[in-house]
Design a protein around this motif. Structure first.
Motif, PDB file in Angstrom:
ATOM      1  N   THR A   8       0.853  -1.184   0.000  1.00  0.00           N
ATOM      2  CA  THR A   8       0.000   0.000   0.000  1.00  0.00           C
ATOM      3  C   THR A   8       0.886   1.231   0.000  1.00  0.00           C
ATOM      4  OG1 THR A   8      -1.697  -1.149   1.258  1.00  0.00           O
ATOM      5  CG2 THR A   8      -1.781   1.246   1.259  1.00  0.00           C
ATOM      6  N   LEU A   9       0.623   2.156  -0.890  1.00  0.00           N
ATOM      7  CA  LEU A   9       1.373   3.397  -0.950  1.00  0.00           C
ATOM      8  C   LEU A   9       0.531   4.530  -0.380  1.00  0.00           C
ATOM      9  CD1 LEU A   9       2.760   3.170  -4.593  1.00  0.00           C
ATOM     10  CD2 LEU A   9       3.984   2.662  -2.462  1.00  0.00           C
ATOM     11  N   THR A  10       1.177   5.471   0.268  1.00  0.00           N
ATOM     12  CA  THR A  10       0.523   6.697   0.715  1.00  0.00           C
ATOM     13  C   THR A  10       1.365   7.868   0.245  1.00  0.00           C
ATOM     14  OG1 THR A  10       1.668   6.692   2.847  1.00  0.00           O
ATOM     15  CG2 THR A  10      -0.480   5.612   2.768  1.00  0.00           C
ATOM     16  N   LEU A  11       0.723   8.978   0.000  1.00  0.00           N
ATOM     17  CA  LEU A  11       1.421  10.177  -0.440  1.00  0.00           C
ATOM     18  C   LEU A  11       2.073  10.835   0.768  1.00  0.00           C
ATOM     19  CD1 LEU A  11       2.021  12.059  -2.835  1.00  0.00           C
ATOM     20  CD2 LEU A  11      -0.060  13.297  -2.243  1.00  0.00           C
ATOM     21  N   GLY A  12       3.400  10.935   0.749  1.00  0.00           N
ATOM     22  CA  GLY A  12       4.126  11.532   1.858  1.00  0.00           C
ATOM     23  C   GLY A  12       4.158  13.044   1.787  1.00  0.00           C
ATOM     24  N   ALA A  13       4.348  13.575   0.579  1.00  0.00           N
ATOM     25  CA  ALA A  13       4.412  15.030   0.392  1.00  0.00           C
ATOM     26  C   ALA A  13       4.358  15.327  -1.098  1.00  0.00           C
ATOM     27  CB  ALA A  13       5.697  15.609   0.982  1.00  0.00           C
ATOM     28  N   ILE A  14       3.995  16.529  -1.393  1.00  0.00           N
ATOM     29  CA  ILE A  14       4.168  17.068  -2.735  1.00  0.00           C
ATOM     30  C   ILE A  14       5.385  17.961  -2.639  1.00  0.00           C
ATOM     31  CG2 ILE A  14       3.201  18.574  -4.500  1.00  0.00           C
ATOM     32  CD1 ILE A  14       0.424  17.614  -3.509  1.00  0.00           C
ATOM     33  N   THR A  15       6.370  17.742  -3.514  1.00  0.00           N
ATOM     34  CA  THR A  15       7.634  18.471  -3.449  1.00  0.00           C
ATOM     35  C   THR A  15       7.840  19.271  -4.725  1.00  0.00           C
ATOM     36  OG1 THR A  15       8.574  16.775  -2.011  1.00  0.00           O
ATOM     37  CG2 THR A  15      10.124  18.244  -3.117  1.00  0.00           C
ATOM     38  N   VAL A  16       8.212  20.527  -4.548  1.00  0.00           N
ATOM     39  CA  VAL A  16       8.449  21.449  -5.652  1.00  0.00           C
ATOM     40  C   VAL A  16       9.944  21.734  -5.724  1.00  0.00           C
ATOM     41  CG1 VAL A  16       7.953  23.764  -6.547  1.00  0.00           C
ATOM     42  CG2 VAL A  16       6.179  22.496  -5.296  1.00  0.00           C
ATOM     43  N   ASP A  17      10.549  21.571  -6.898  1.00  0.00           N
ATOM     44  CA  ASP A  17      11.954  21.937  -7.094  1.00  0.00           C
ATOM     45  C   ASP A  17      12.073  23.447  -7.194  1.00  0.00           C
ATOM     46  OD1 ASP A  17      12.654  19.273  -7.147  1.00  0.00           O
ATOM     47  OD2 ASP A  17      12.924  19.191  -9.320  1.00  0.00           O
ATOM     48  N   THR A  18      13.132  23.998  -6.604  1.00  0.00           N
ATOM     49  CA  THR A  18      13.364  25.432  -6.604  1.00  0.00           C
ATOM     50  C   THR A  18      14.838  25.717  -6.362  1.00  0.00           C
ATOM     51  OG1 THR A  18      12.856  27.518  -5.461  1.00  0.00           O
ATOM     52  CG2 THR A  18      12.733  25.527  -4.145  1.00  0.00           C
ATOM     53  N   THR A  19      15.296  26.851  -6.823  1.00  0.00           N
ATOM     54  CA  THR A  19      16.682  27.244  -6.543  1.00  0.00           C
ATOM     55  C   THR A  19      16.790  27.974  -5.205  1.00  0.00           C
ATOM     56  OG1 THR A  19      16.390  29.285  -7.798  1.00  0.00           O
ATOM     57  CG2 THR A  19      17.318  27.381  -8.988  1.00  0.00           C
ATOM     58  N   ASP A  20      15.661  28.363  -4.609  1.00  0.00           N
ATOM     59  CA  ASP A  20      15.664  29.123  -3.352  1.00  0.00           C
ATOM     60  C   ASP A  20      14.451  28.713  -2.512  1.00  0.00           C
ATOM     61  OD1 ASP A  20      16.499  30.917  -1.445  1.00  0.00           O
ATOM     62  OD2 ASP A  20      16.025  32.701  -2.618  1.00  0.00           O
ATOM     63  N   PRO A  21      14.533  27.621  -1.750  1.00  0.00           N
ATOM     64  CA  PRO A  21      13.379  27.062  -1.057  1.00  0.00           C
ATOM     65  C   PRO A  21      12.731  27.932   0.023  1.00  0.00           C
ATOM     66  CG  PRO A  21      15.138  25.439  -1.160  1.00  0.00           C
ATOM     67  CD  PRO A  21      15.703  26.750  -1.628  1.00  0.00           C
ATOM     68  N   GLU A  22      13.529  28.602   0.840  1.00  0.00           N
ATOM     69  CA  GLU A  22      12.942  29.271   1.999  1.00  0.00           C
ATOM     70  C   GLU A  22      11.960  30.398   1.648  1.00  0.00           C
ATOM     71  OE1 GLU A  22      15.237  29.060   5.802  1.00  0.00           O
ATOM     72  OE2 GLU A  22      16.914  28.918   4.375  1.00  0.00           O
ATOM     73  N   PRO A  23      12.290  31.316   0.716  1.00  0.00           N
ATOM     74  CA  PRO A  23      11.313  32.371   0.426  1.00  0.00           C
ATOM     75  C   PRO A  23      10.031  31.858  -0.205  1.00  0.00           C
ATOM     76  CG  PRO A  23      13.440  32.886  -0.596  1.00  0.00           C
ATOM     77  CD  PRO A  23      13.562  31.546   0.048  1.00  0.00           C
ATOM     78  N   ILE A  24      10.118  30.872  -1.101  1.00  0.00           N
ATOM     79  CA  ILE A  24       8.900  30.378  -1.741  1.00  0.00           C
ATOM     80  C   ILE A  24       8.090  29.540  -0.750  1.00  0.00           C
ATOM     81  CG2 ILE A  24       9.809  28.284  -2.846  1.00  0.00           C
ATOM     82  CD1 ILE A  24       7.374  30.855  -4.376  1.00  0.00           C
ATOM     83  N   ALA A  25       8.748  28.830   0.149  1.00  0.00           N
ATOM     84  CA  ALA A  25       8.027  28.098   1.194  1.00  0.00           C
ATOM     85  C   ALA A  25       7.284  29.077   2.102  1.00  0.00           C
ATOM     86  CB  ALA A  25       8.994  27.241   2.000  1.00  0.00           C
ATOM     87  N   ALA A  26       7.933  30.172   2.453  1.00  0.00           N
ATOM     88  CA  ALA A  26       7.275  31.182   3.293  1.00  0.00           C
ATOM     89  C   ALA A  26       6.075  31.793   2.570  1.00  0.00           C
ATOM     90  CB  ALA A  26       8.276  32.263   3.693  1.00  0.00           C
ATOM     91  N   TRP A  27       6.204  32.033   1.259  1.00  0.00           N
ATOM     92  CA  TRP A  27       5.103  32.591   0.475  1.00  0.00           C
ATOM     93  C   TRP A  27       3.896  31.657   0.501  1.00  0.00           C
ATOM     94  CZ3 TRP A  27       2.116  31.736  -3.926  1.00  0.00           C
ATOM     95  CH2 TRP A  27       1.477  32.857  -4.472  1.00  0.00           C
TER      96      TRP A  27
END
Length: 117
Positions: free
Chosen positions: A2-21
């Motif tokens: 059985t599989l479960t979705l752990g996360a949706i992950t977005v590639d980015t060159t600068d994670p912290e500002p876009i995560a905060a947004w």
């Protein structure tokens, strides 16, 4: 198996500002930063984890997977609020009675917003 979705992950060159947004948009909180290379959100309007992973260069072209977000309010007002917060309007669309708006976040990742009504 059985599989479960752990996360949706977005590639980015600068994670912290876009995560905060995105955290601000969803009313979520940053729950892990991993020294800025893998930033994870949880809570608020998220059904699970949303993560942002640092990569050397963004994948060229259109997203193959994108976020579809819902508003419980007026669709046009929600789109205007997202644009005021730094999103870019791509196009207002419809199919029959269903309408949605396609935008990009401040780093160019496409997403759609629709009314939950």
């Amino acid at each position: 198996m059985t599989l479960t979705l752990g996360a949706i992950t977005v590639d980015t060159t600068d994670p912290e500002p876009i995560a905060a947004w995105w955290a601000e948009r969803f009313g979520a909180e940053i729950v892990a930063t991993n020294d800025g290379w893998f930033v994870t959100l949880k809570g608020g309007g998220l059904p699970g984890f949303l993560s942002f992973q640092k990569v050397a260069a963004p994948t060229p072209g259109k997203n193959k997977i994108h976020l579809d977000v819902m508003t419980d309010g007026d669709l046009d007002a929600a789109a205007q609020e997202l644009v005021a917060a730094g999103a870019t309007l791509i196009e207002k669309r419809s199919a029959g009675d269903f309408g949605w708006v396609t935008l990009t976040d401040p780093q160019g990742n496409e997403f759609c917003v629709a009314s939950g009504h």
